[in-house]
Design a protein around this motif. Structure first.
Motif, mmCIF file in Angstrom:
data_model
loop_
_atom_site.group_PDB
_atom_site.id
_atom_site.type_symbol
_atom_site.label_atom_id
_atom_site.label_comp_id
_atom_site.label_asym_id
_atom_site.label_seq_id
_atom_site.Cartn_x
_atom_site.Cartn_y
_atom_site.Cartn_z
ATOM 1 N N ALA A 67 18.804 40.877 47.009
ATOM 2 C CA ALA A 67 19.931 41.580 47.622
ATOM 3 C C ALA A 67 20.430 42.650 46.670
ATOM 4 C CB ALA A 67 21.051 40.599 47.973
ATOM 5 N N ALA A 68 21.209 43.569 47.197
ATOM 6 C CA ALA A 68 21.811 44.634 46.398
ATOM 7 C C ALA A 68 23.285 44.739 46.767
ATOM 8 C CB ALA A 68 21.111 45.965 46.644
ATOM 9 N N ILE A 69 24.104 45.110 45.781
ATOM 10 C CA ILE A 69 25.532 45.315 46.007
ATOM 11 C C ILE A 69 25.755 46.792 46.312
ATOM 12 C CG2 ILE A 69 27.842 45.082 45.034
ATOM 13 C CD1 ILE A 69 26.319 42.441 45.587
ATOM 14 N N ILE A 70 26.383 47.072 47.472
ATOM 15 C CA ILE A 70 26.578 48.464 47.885
ATOM 16 C C ILE A 70 28.041 48.892 47.791
ATOM 17 C CG2 ILE A 70 24.571 48.446 49.401
ATOM 18 C CD1 ILE A 70 26.478 48.030 51.761
ATOM 19 N N GLY A 71 28.912 47.968 47.442
ATOM 20 C CA GLY A 71 30.315 48.326 47.300
ATOM 21 C C GLY A 71 31.138 47.130 46.868
ATOM 22 N N ILE A 72 32.333 47.401 46.341
ATOM 23 C CA ILE A 72 33.232 46.334 45.904
ATOM 24 C C ILE A 72 34.641 46.643 46.389
ATOM 25 C CG2 ILE A 72 34.334 45.205 43.920
ATOM 26 C CD1 ILE A 72 31.802 45.499 42.395
ATOM 27 N N ALA A 111 46.623 40.310 43.536
ATOM 28 C CA ALA A 111 47.363 39.083 43.776
ATOM 29 C C ALA A 111 47.586 38.875 45.268
ATOM 30 C CB ALA A 111 48.700 39.125 43.034
ATOM 31 N N GLY A 112 47.157 37.709 45.760
ATOM 32 C CA GLY A 112 47.318 37.373 47.168
ATOM 33 C C GLY A 112 46.203 37.856 48.063
ATOM 34 N N GLN A 113 45.333 38.721 47.552
ATOM 35 C CA GLN A 113 44.239 39.266 48.347
ATOM 36 C C GLN A 113 42.950 39.293 47.525
ATOM 37 O OE1 GLN A 113 45.267 43.100 49.981
ATOM 38 N NE2 GLN A 113 47.119 42.355 50.963
ATOM 39 N N PRO A 114 42.158 38.221 47.579
ATOM 40 C CA PRO A 114 40.895 38.207 46.824
ATOM 41 C C PRO A 114 39.985 39.349 47.255
ATOM 42 C CG PRO A 114 41.449 36.025 47.661
ATOM 43 C CD PRO A 114 42.393 36.976 48.315
ATOM 44 N N GLY A 115 39.327 39.965 46.291
ATOM 45 C CA GLY A 115 38.384 41.025 46.610
ATOM 46 C C GLY A 115 37.030 40.455 46.983
ATOM 47 N N GLU A 116 36.077 41.345 47.217
ATOM 48 C CA GLU A 116 34.741 40.865 47.563
ATOM 49 C C GLU A 116 33.690 41.918 47.241
ATOM 50 O OE1 GLU A 116 33.864 40.294 51.670
ATOM 51 O OE2 GLU A 116 35.150 41.929 52.330
#
Length: 416
Positions: free
Chosen positions: A239-244, A249-254
């Motif tokens: 797989a490849a990561i295409i964005g972050i 606080a209160g909103q986990p990223g991905e």
């Protein structure tokens, strides 16, 4: 009289405190009563003279120390403090184990053993037959009248030719139930929404060249709607990561990722456990893409300690990068359990790009003192700079012991 007693207590307290600063007394207090090591390790123990030491030990420079080397097993190192007070250190030695460190972004496709019920709907009969017959959300339908069903399409195909009465075999957790459907006119509609797979992008933790098996994610894969574990088998893809999406606080990223090798599996999943997904893997993929040149030792739980460490993960494309973290706390776990450590991201690059730990980072390996010590598992919702990790040793040996440790950390966490 009371004044004399208070003065005496103060004098005793001062004397006891002063004694702790005397080198021999401080040494006595700091002597370990038990330690653990692997057959690859050499462990230095300070020693008084004269001292007596059991087998498997050889003296080294500087004077006043010994280095312990041993085969797997348990033994004692004995000493005499001040020349006459006996002291014993219990040493537990585990066979050394080495693995290929991961960090690669991998696509996970996990197929359930059968369609999982995720909701109800009113069917042609005006009711949900499943709900009326006490089939619950989270139940897995395994067969209809003995005919196995693995997917939603299988279930539809079997029911298309059925007439009541018929029997469903349903799994609820680790228990099986047989449910009879009767008094239905025409083609039966169960009146359920089902899902038969979970798909996502995570991180490979390690590959074990001794067994040909891999570990990834560091936590259980559950259904997004029911929260129930998905029991079944699956596949692993590049797989490849295409964005972050950065966390706050209160909103986990991905991480946002895509499968790059959908036509070629690099691994097969045969276990979904609280410590991650496991299975067999293509050795060439693991070794060719590892961020380190060769296998490194796996730390025993007692060898992991608060202090600096390195986390390996992918932020862009398929490039694995090393980021600085600090292990803030380690749990004393005598048998496998999750949430073994609390880590904090200190690397400015990772903080700027992701805000700390984000979803999709679960499984990212953590290396300390040249050993694989653990993997990222969860992010603190209230503080994405910090999160949980699981000991790598438990991922390597998830089934050797029963769970005995219940974390008490009050922070709310979410799978990374």
């Amino acid at each position: 009289m009371a004044g004399w007693l208070r003065a005496l207590k103060v004098a005793v307290l001062v004397a006891a405190t002063a004694l702790l600063w005397i080198p021999p007394v401080r040494h006595l207090v700091e002597l370990p009563t038990s330690v653990e090591m692997s057959t690859d390790d050499e462990m230095a123990l300070q020693s008084f003279h004269p001292f007596s030491i059991h087998a498997w030990v050889r003296p080294v420079d500087p004077p006043g120390a010994v280095t312990v080397t041993a085969d797997a097993g348990d033994f004692d190192v004995t000493d005499r403090v001040f020349g006459f007070i006996p002291w014993r250190t219990r040493v537990h030695v585990e066979p050394a184990e080495r693995v290929i460190v991961g960090g690669q972004a991998v696509g996970i496709r996990l197929l359930s053993e059968g369609p999982m019920v995720i909701g109800y709907r009113r069917a042609a009969q005006g009711i949900s037959l499943a709900e009326a017959h006490h089939i619950e959300v989270g139940d897995v339908i395994l067969s209809v009248d003995g005919v196995p069903v693995h997917t939603a399409k299988d279930l539809q195909a079997v029911l298309r030719d059925k007439r009541a009465p018929f029997r469903l075999l349903v799994a609820r957790g680790d228990k099986l139930r047989e449910i009879e459907i009767r008094d239905v006119h025409g083609v039966p509609e169960l009146g359920v929404y089902v899902r038969d797979k979970a798909v996502g992008v995570g991180t490979l933790t390690f590959y074990d060249p001794a067994t040909g098996r891999f570990a990834a994610l560091g936590h259980l894969v559950t259904d997004a709607d029911t929260g129930q574990p998905i029991q079944g088998r699956g596949s692993v893809y590049q797989a490849a990561i295409i964005g972050i999406q950065a966390g706050k606080a209160g909103q986990p990223g991905e991480k946002k990722g895509v499968f790059t090798g959908v036509n070629r599996e690099v691994g097969e999943i045969d276990e979904n456990t609280p410590y991650g997904v496991f299975g067999r893997m293509d050795a060439s993929f693991a070794t060719r893409t590892s961020p380190l040149p060769g296998p490194i030792p796996v730390a025993l739980p007692g060898q992991v300690h608060p202090g600096p460490a390195v986390l390996y993960t992918v932020l862009h494309g398929e490039k694995i990068e090393a980021f600085q973290v600090v292990i803030e706390h380690t749990a004393r776990q005598m048998s496998p359990s999750t949430k073994s450590m609390i880590i904090r991201v200190v690397d400015p690059r990772l903080l700027q790009a992701a805000g700390g730990i984000v979803q999709g980072m679960s499984g990212s390996p953590i290396v300390q003192d040249g050993r694989l010590v653990g993997a990222v598992t969860h992010v603190f919702v209230s503080d994405p700079v910090r999160g949980y990790g699981v000991y790598a040793y438990w991922m390597l040996h998830p089934n050797q012991h029963e769970l005995t440790f219940a974390p008490t950390e009050p922070e709310r966490a979410q799978a990374a």
